[in-house]
Write an enzyme that holds these catalytic residues in place. Structure first.
Site, PDB file in Angstrom:
ATOM      1  N   TYR B 132     -14.556  -4.368   3.260  1.00 46.24           N
ATOM      2  CA  TYR B 132     -15.173  -4.770   2.097  1.00 46.24           C
ATOM      3  C   TYR B 132     -15.729  -6.302   2.045  1.00 46.24           C
ATOM      4  O   TYR B 132     -15.207  -7.054   2.372  1.00 46.24           O
ATOM      5  CB  TYR B 132     -14.135  -4.697   0.903  1.00 46.24           C
ATOM      6  CG  TYR B 132     -14.881  -4.815  -0.216  1.00 46.24           C
ATOM      7  CD1 TYR B 132     -15.343  -3.524  -1.062  1.00 46.24           C
ATOM      8  CD2 TYR B 132     -15.209  -5.981  -1.209  1.00 46.24           C
ATOM      9  CE1 TYR B 132     -16.052  -3.476  -2.356  1.00 46.24           C
ATOM     10  CE2 TYR B 132     -15.975  -6.021  -2.436  1.00 46.24           C
ATOM     11  CZ  TYR B 132     -15.990  -4.644  -2.660  1.00 46.24           C
ATOM     12  OH  TYR B 132     -16.798  -4.737  -3.896  1.00 46.24           O
ATOM     13  N   GLN B 195     -14.603   1.714  -6.833  1.00 48.34           N
ATOM     14  CA  GLN B 195     -15.123   2.879  -6.225  1.00 48.34           C
ATOM     15  C   GLN B 195     -15.352   2.876  -4.715  1.00 48.34           C
ATOM     16  O   GLN B 195     -14.907   3.950  -3.969  1.00 48.34           O
ATOM     17  CB  GLN B 195     -16.155   3.312  -6.941  1.00 48.34           C
ATOM     18  CG  GLN B 195     -17.340   1.987  -6.791  1.00 48.34           C
ATOM     19  CD  GLN B 195     -17.158   1.232  -8.249  1.00 48.34           C
ATOM     20  OE1 GLN B 195     -16.180   0.986  -8.619  1.00 48.34           O
ATOM     21  NE2 GLN B 195     -18.495   0.605  -8.425  1.00 48.34           N
ATOM     22  N   ASN B 218     -13.025  -8.630  -5.539  1.00 47.97           N
ATOM     23  CA  ASN B 218     -12.648  -9.227  -7.065  1.00 47.97           C
ATOM     24  C   ASN B 218     -11.347  -8.544  -7.441  1.00 47.97           C
ATOM     25  O   ASN B 218     -10.815  -7.890  -6.682  1.00 47.97           O
ATOM     26  CB  ASN B 218     -13.889  -8.929  -7.810  1.00 47.97           C
ATOM     27  CG  ASN B 218     -14.086  -7.395  -8.174  1.00 47.97           C
ATOM     28  OD1 ASN B 218     -13.391  -6.503  -7.960  1.00 47.97           O
ATOM     29  ND2 ASN B 218     -15.223  -7.111  -8.776  1.00 47.97           N
ATOM     30  N   SER B 241      -9.820 -18.531  -3.194  1.00 47.94           N
ATOM     31  CA  SER B 241      -9.708 -19.412  -2.182  1.00 47.94           C
ATOM     32  C   SER B 241      -9.062 -20.735  -2.603  1.00 47.94           C
ATOM     33  O   SER B 241      -9.101 -21.224  -3.690  1.00 47.94           O
ATOM     34  CB  SER B 241     -11.125 -19.660  -1.615  1.00 47.94           C
ATOM     35  OG  SER B 241     -11.092 -20.155  -0.241  1.00 47.94           O
ATOM     36  N   GLN B 263     -14.257 -26.421  -1.110  1.00 46.87           N
ATOM     37  CA  GLN B 263     -13.409 -25.141  -1.560  1.00 46.87           C
ATOM     38  C   GLN B 263     -13.720 -24.823  -3.078  1.00 46.87           C
ATOM     39  O   GLN B 263     -14.015 -23.840  -3.490  1.00 46.87           O
ATOM     40  CB  GLN B 263     -11.944 -25.673  -1.549  1.00 46.87           C
ATOM     41  CG  GLN B 263     -11.051 -24.651  -1.337  1.00 46.87           C
ATOM     42  CD  GLN B 263     -11.092 -23.802  -0.227  1.00 46.87           C
ATOM     43  OE1 GLN B 263     -11.375 -24.427   0.809  1.00 46.87           O
ATOM     44  NE2 GLN B 263     -11.167 -22.522  -0.111  1.00 46.87           N
ATOM     45  N   HIS B 266     -16.704 -22.630  -4.366  1.00 36.72           N
ATOM     46  CA  HIS B 266     -16.521 -20.837  -4.073  1.00 36.72           C
ATOM     47  C   HIS B 266     -16.658 -20.223  -5.624  1.00 36.72           C
ATOM     48  O   HIS B 266     -17.183 -19.382  -5.744  1.00 36.72           O
ATOM     49  CB  HIS B 266     -15.352 -20.724  -3.316  1.00 36.72           C
ATOM     50  CG  HIS B 266     -15.510 -20.643  -1.841  1.00 36.72           C
ATOM     51  ND1 HIS B 266     -16.341 -19.616  -1.230  1.00 36.72           N
ATOM     52  CD2 HIS B 266     -15.042 -21.464  -0.847  1.00 36.72           C
ATOM     53  CE1 HIS B 266     -16.386 -19.844   0.150  1.00 36.72           C
ATOM     54  NE2 HIS B 266     -15.347 -20.810   0.117  1.00 36.72           N
ATOM     55  N   GLU B 331      -3.747 -21.342   1.731  1.00 36.57           N
ATOM     56  CA  GLU B 331      -4.778 -20.821   2.686  1.00 36.57           C
ATOM     57  C   GLU B 331      -5.315 -21.576   3.804  1.00 36.57           C
ATOM     58  O   GLU B 331      -5.204 -21.327   4.854  1.00 36.57           O
ATOM     59  CB  GLU B 331      -5.910 -20.173   1.853  1.00 36.57           C
ATOM     60  CG  GLU B 331      -6.814 -19.284   2.708  1.00 36.57           C
ATOM     61  CD  GLU B 331      -8.097 -18.807   1.730  1.00 36.57           C
ATOM     62  OE1 GLU B 331      -7.977 -19.471   0.744  1.00 36.57           O
ATOM     63  OE2 GLU B 331      -8.916 -18.060   2.151  1.00 36.57           O
ATOM     64  N   HIS B 332      -5.676 -22.917   3.288  1.00 36.66           N
ATOM     65  CA  HIS B 332      -6.210 -23.703   4.182  1.00 36.66           C
ATOM     66  C   HIS B 332      -5.434 -25.033   4.019  1.00 36.66           C
ATOM     67  O   HIS B 332      -5.412 -25.562   3.039  1.00 36.66           O
ATOM     68  CB  HIS B 332      -7.857 -24.015   3.862  1.00 36.66           C
ATOM     69  CG  HIS B 332      -8.805 -22.827   3.852  1.00 36.66           C
ATOM     70  ND1 HIS B 332      -9.143 -22.368   2.732  1.00 36.66           N
ATOM     71  CD2 HIS B 332      -9.119 -22.065   4.887  1.00 36.66           C
ATOM     72  CE1 HIS B 332      -9.975 -21.308   2.952  1.00 36.66           C
ATOM     73  NE2 HIS B 332      -9.813 -21.192   4.270  1.00 36.66           N
ATOM     74  N   ASP B 365     -14.760 -21.692   8.169  1.00 33.12           N
ATOM     75  CA  ASP B 365     -15.268 -20.668   7.552  1.00 33.12           C
ATOM     76  C   ASP B 365     -16.542 -19.855   8.124  1.00 33.12           C
ATOM     77  O   ASP B 365     -16.666 -18.966   7.963  1.00 33.12           O
ATOM     78  CB  ASP B 365     -15.999 -21.305   6.272  1.00 33.12           C
ATOM     79  CG  ASP B 365     -15.012 -21.168   5.273  1.00 33.12           C
ATOM     80  OD1 ASP B 365     -13.911 -21.066   5.334  1.00 33.12           O
ATOM     81  OD2 ASP B 365     -15.508 -21.933   4.082  1.00 33.12           O
ATOM     82  N   GLU B 419      27.828   8.520   9.256  1.00 31.90           N
ATOM     83  CA  GLU B 419      26.737   8.886   8.264  1.00 31.90           C
ATOM     84  C   GLU B 419      26.909  10.277   7.769  1.00 31.90           C
ATOM     85  O   GLU B 419      25.976  10.828   7.147  1.00 31.90           O
ATOM     86  CB  GLU B 419      25.331   8.453   8.774  1.00 31.90           C
ATOM     87  CG  GLU B 419      25.360   7.180   8.948  1.00 31.90           C
ATOM     88  CD  GLU B 419      23.969   6.595   9.401  1.00 31.90           C
ATOM     89  OE1 GLU B 419      23.090   7.490   9.711  1.00 31.90           O
ATOM     90  OE2 GLU B 419      23.805   5.253   9.661  1.00 31.90           O
ATOM     91  N   HIS B 424      22.936  15.394  14.108  1.00 32.70           N
ATOM     92  CA  HIS B 424      22.388  14.413  14.918  1.00 32.70           C
ATOM     93  C   HIS B 424      23.268  14.337  16.305  1.00 32.70           C
ATOM     94  O   HIS B 424      22.857  14.365  17.219  1.00 32.70           O
ATOM     95  CB  HIS B 424      22.472  12.948  14.158  1.00 32.70           C
ATOM     96  CG  HIS B 424      21.207  12.813  13.128  1.00 32.70           C
ATOM     97  ND1 HIS B 424      20.909  13.635  12.135  1.00 32.70           N
ATOM     98  CD2 HIS B 424      20.346  11.775  13.319  1.00 32.70           C
ATOM     99  CE1 HIS B 424      19.984  13.097  11.502  1.00 32.70           C
ATOM    100  NE2 HIS B 424      19.581  11.974  12.178  1.00 32.70           N
TER     101      HIS B 424
END
Lengths: 468, 468
Positions: B132, B195, B218, B241, B263, B266, B331-332, B365, B419, B424
């Protein structure tokens, strides 16, 4: 039991339904029920745990402290088992640890490239993990070993287990506790269902919040794991257990049948599939299933599983059988065929492959070594067995020299501007300009001496000029 | 911007709120909307895709074929870019490939143990993955490279991309298409939102079903990914981010500020945090942020992000700063400190670490090498960067000799009976008995010759006696 022949018209559709394994069940009611419980535990913590335990497990822990067991309880349970049981648990733990200790990490070793960038991935264990172990009427000490031992090998600092107590009494099976002893579990909480998953994800006064939740459970556990995923990591959404036996004409029908039944006895929803190019082997294996069912203690469960979910497929040849097995992407793939070891390279999609007739799936369930927590329901298309990697994470590390940054700067500028992120470019520019300026200052005095002028203004001009 | 000092009373609570990064937002409405769309695409396929594209993206693809672009479109877009742009894309693709090709696999090499069990994990690439890529008004060619290139290095057979066309026209940004060219993408579908995720998970007549969906999107994309998880794999649930800059007194305030702003530009929801033991550096960096904001093209977005989500924390010393950075699990993580390389070993929880002042996050990046798809929102406690491992899976392979099975059988018996899974044990027993019987037949004739009797009855007795 469904009987198919790959030469039949309509085979593709029928086989597609077998591969789908009832995945069209409506999960919405279970999801909503689990969401309500998760929200409740998140909001009310221990109080909610106590209430859901009274309601769903039909016993009263009294207080939250009544839910917790620790190393002294585990050790006592271990000491209380017969010597043969202790030996079996210890042997299993040792073999699982031995196997998982040999696992290599997915990582990029550090190297400085020609541009001057030193790039790597480093590996770190998770801090704290929660393992869900089914309980209630059943007991699964093997599930404790097959999740906790790889976690311990991975270097996880604290391993906690949740498992529901026996309905009505809240008692905890001593085998499960003894398995916690040999596996190095820190604490066990007698909580089950969605409430256990919620407690591990969000933490309560009694149950610590963990970084990852692993282990199989019922539909509510699965739904709750999906809901908390992102807040914590989860291993996978486990479905009913399953086996695909691929057998040729030389396979032993009794052994094939025993593998199908070992799977089927788990659960009426377990799936056992036999794929073979030999119609004679198919017939003989089915007859052996009937014979072996007759005196199997769990014959009602196994019989219903075989009847409702089992399938036998006769193929045009071994190659087609291999292709069908791979497309099914079984949790367990048993190869009862000559040259079985050579077939493995033609298989991409399976949780675990059991090669040859001396490797029954059951030995993998308990103590061969690799974890028995495997991707089900066709998720072997993308998921891996639980392993040391399940309990470790990677981190990228980037370290550039000034020269490397300067060399890469023009392309960063092009790409940052293409994305409309001018600030990204400026973060590079400010550094390149400063270093160019410093260089100019170092070079300029020498030139200045020759020209009889100060180098400083020139350096500032260079720095300023770099911003276009 | 939140200003904290670790010596202040109430610091722990305030810091905990910073670490929580708004994770208490109610996701239920988004989840339900996404679930409706996912169910619709699953039920009606292409028809639903067309309808949701008309409704949400405000253009009419005409037919499902109007959603698809392929290699010829990608190549044309690439050829249409200026030479500098082509060079930048190619350099980025090459550096990303070079880095990810060095990645080792998590696996267990085959070895036969003392008991006679040959156990291993083998590694296989996923067959088909869906990436995506956000679109609409923005364009992210770097997201194509940072997901598709590691997938290609991993050996994925088919890589498809979904990305929404420009609202109102359905046009697709040529940088994104050109990135598909250099990354080896097979097809791109101009579909976005829940979708797109549903189409990739379940397949339609036009969009093929994939094994794994990766890439950021998103809130609807994130909700849909969570819903289809299990049907397919997903990489992670991406949040806004974020960066945490750890700086000491010697750091350059302008460089620190540029990282915070790169940052912040964004997204208004992006999170930029500065942690430093130096109050003076904190003041200077904030002043530099104000200065740099003034002429930043995206100053409205960056300014709001800094204002509403930014934080500066002054600590008692560098050690405390490192501890806070690790707890935040950014993240960073940018290390603007002397001895930055030595601090890495004290960090467990970060997506990527940028060591020293010549390694701005922006270079990561675009083209340093490691994928920029990293765990956000504190998920670096358990999640890893997107990587080759993201696109491969492991499979356990077990191969026992008859002797190994016989040696392990008693412990399997103990555990299977514990068990309550007699089937088994019987799957092991039937094999051990058969082999014991075969051994007896081989040995017996020799003895029989001496004793003048047939060995056969004795062998059958041995086999029968093995079942207790």
């Amino acid at each position: 039991m469904l009987k198919l022949d790959s030469r039949d018209p309509g085979f593709q559709e029928a086989w597609a339904r077998v591969c789908a394994r009832g995945s069209d069940e409506d999960e919405a009611p279970v999801r909503e029920a689990a969401a309500t419980i998760v929200a409740d535990v998140r909001a009310r913590g221990d109080l909610a745990l106590l209430e859901h335990t009274r309601r769903h497990d039909a016993w009263d822990p009294g207080s939250a402290a009544g839910l917790a067991l620790g190393p002294a309880d585990f050790a006592a349970a271990y000491r209380g088992l017969p010597a043969a049981a202790r030996r079996a648990l210890s042997l299993a733990a040792r073999r699982i640890a031995d196997f998982h200790r040999r696992e290599t990490d997915a990582r990029v070793p550090a190297r400085r490239d020609a541009a001057g960038a030193t790039l790597s991935q480093v590996v770190r264990p998770l801090e704290r993990v929660g393992l869900y172990v089914p309980g209630g009427t059943a007991r699964y000490p093997s599930s404790v070993l097959m999740t906790a031992v790889p976690a311990r090998v991975a270097g996880v600092r604290e391993i906690v287990v949740t498992s529901p107590g026996v309905k009505g009494s809240g008692e905890m099976d001593r085998w499960t506790l003894a398995a916690c002893h040999v596996a190095g579990v820190a604490r066990l909480f007698k909580v089950g269902g969605a409430q256990a998953v919620a407690a591990l994800a969000y933490g309560t006064a009694t149950v610590p919040a963990v970084d990852k939740i692993c282990g199989p459970g019922n539909a509510y556990v699965a739904a709750a794991k999906r809901l908390v995923f992102g807040r914590v990591d989860i291993d996978m959404i486990a479905g009913p257990s399953e086996i695909l036996v691929l057998a040729d004409a030389a396979a032993d029908p009794a052994e094939v049948a025993s593998d199908l039944l070992a799977q089927a006895e788990h659960d009426v929803r377990a799936v056992s599939v036999l794929v073979t190019p030999s119609a004679a082997l198919a017939r003989a294996a089915l007859a052996a299933v009937e014979r072996q069912l007759a005196d199997l203690p769990r014959r009602e469960i196994a019989g219903r599983s075989i009847e409702e979910r089992g399938a036998v497929v006769v193929t045009r040849g071994l190659s087609e059988a291999v292709r069908l097995a791979d497309a099914f992407a079984p949790e367990h793939l048993a190869l009862h065929a000559r040259g079985a070891a050579g077939l493995v390279k033609r298989i991409s999609r399976a949780g675990a492959v059991f090669v040859g007739s001396s490797t029954p799936e059951a030995v993998g369930d308990y103590l061969a070594g690799p974890s028995h927590v495997l991707p089900t329901a066709g998720t072997a298309r993308f998921a891996s067995p639980l392993s040391v990697a399940t309990f470790r994470r990677r981190m990228s590390v980037l370290d550039l020299t000034p020269a490397a940054l300067a060399a890469l700067a023009p392309s960063v500028e092009a790409l940052a501007r293409a994305e409309g992120l001018e600030g990204h470019w400026r973060a590079v520019e400010v550094r390149v300009a400063k270093r160019a300026s410093a260089r100019a200052r170092r070079v300029a005095p020498a030139k200045a001496k020759a020209a009889g002028a100060s180098g400083a203004p020139r350096a500032r001009a260079a720095a300023g000029g770099a911003r276009r």
